[in-house]
Write a protein that holds these residues in place. Structure first.
Motif: not given
Length: 114
Positions: A21-28, A30-38, A51-57
């Motif tokens: 979070d401090n580094e700005g790498l935690w998904p927002s 507030n973003s509508t596309d923040a969470e990956p699809s099922e 399907t996603m970046g390492f930080e999203s994983w």
């Protein structure tokens, strides 16, 4: 001793969240596309790299799974995440890589105590 490993791992996971979070790498949130699809979450590729970046994983798969394991007092799996992070999480700050090393070390410690 085992409870201490669970407490240490829980603390290490929370520290990872804060660092991301401090580094700005935690998904927002507030973003509508923040969470990956099922579909993205069901990826069978290691670290869901297809399907996603390492930080999203980390944010959507690893951290929730570890929190579940810890809260349910399930066995902590043996893991070695740092080498994959070094290869696939190229923008990872050193503090995050160090925290992943700590988590890997706690995993090893937990599996030695079984």
């Amino acid at each position: 001793m085992v409870n201490q490993v669970y407490q240490d791992m829980a603390s290490a996971i929370e520290t990872l969240v804060l660092l991301m979070d401090n580094e700005g790498l935690w998904p927002s949130t507030n973003s509508t596309d923040a969470e990956p699809s099922e579909t993205a979450l069901r990826s069978q590729v290691p670290f869901a790299l297809d399907t996603m970046g390492f930080e999203s994983w980390l944010a959507y798969v690893f951290i929730p799974k570890m929190k579940h394991i810890l809260s349910a007092q399930m066995p902590i799996p043996s893991m070695s995440i740092t080498p994959a992070a070094e290869q696939y999480f190229t923008q990872a700050p050193p503090a995050i890589l160090d925290q992943l090393k700590t988590i890997d070390g706690l995993s090893s410690k937990a599996n030695l105590n079984e």
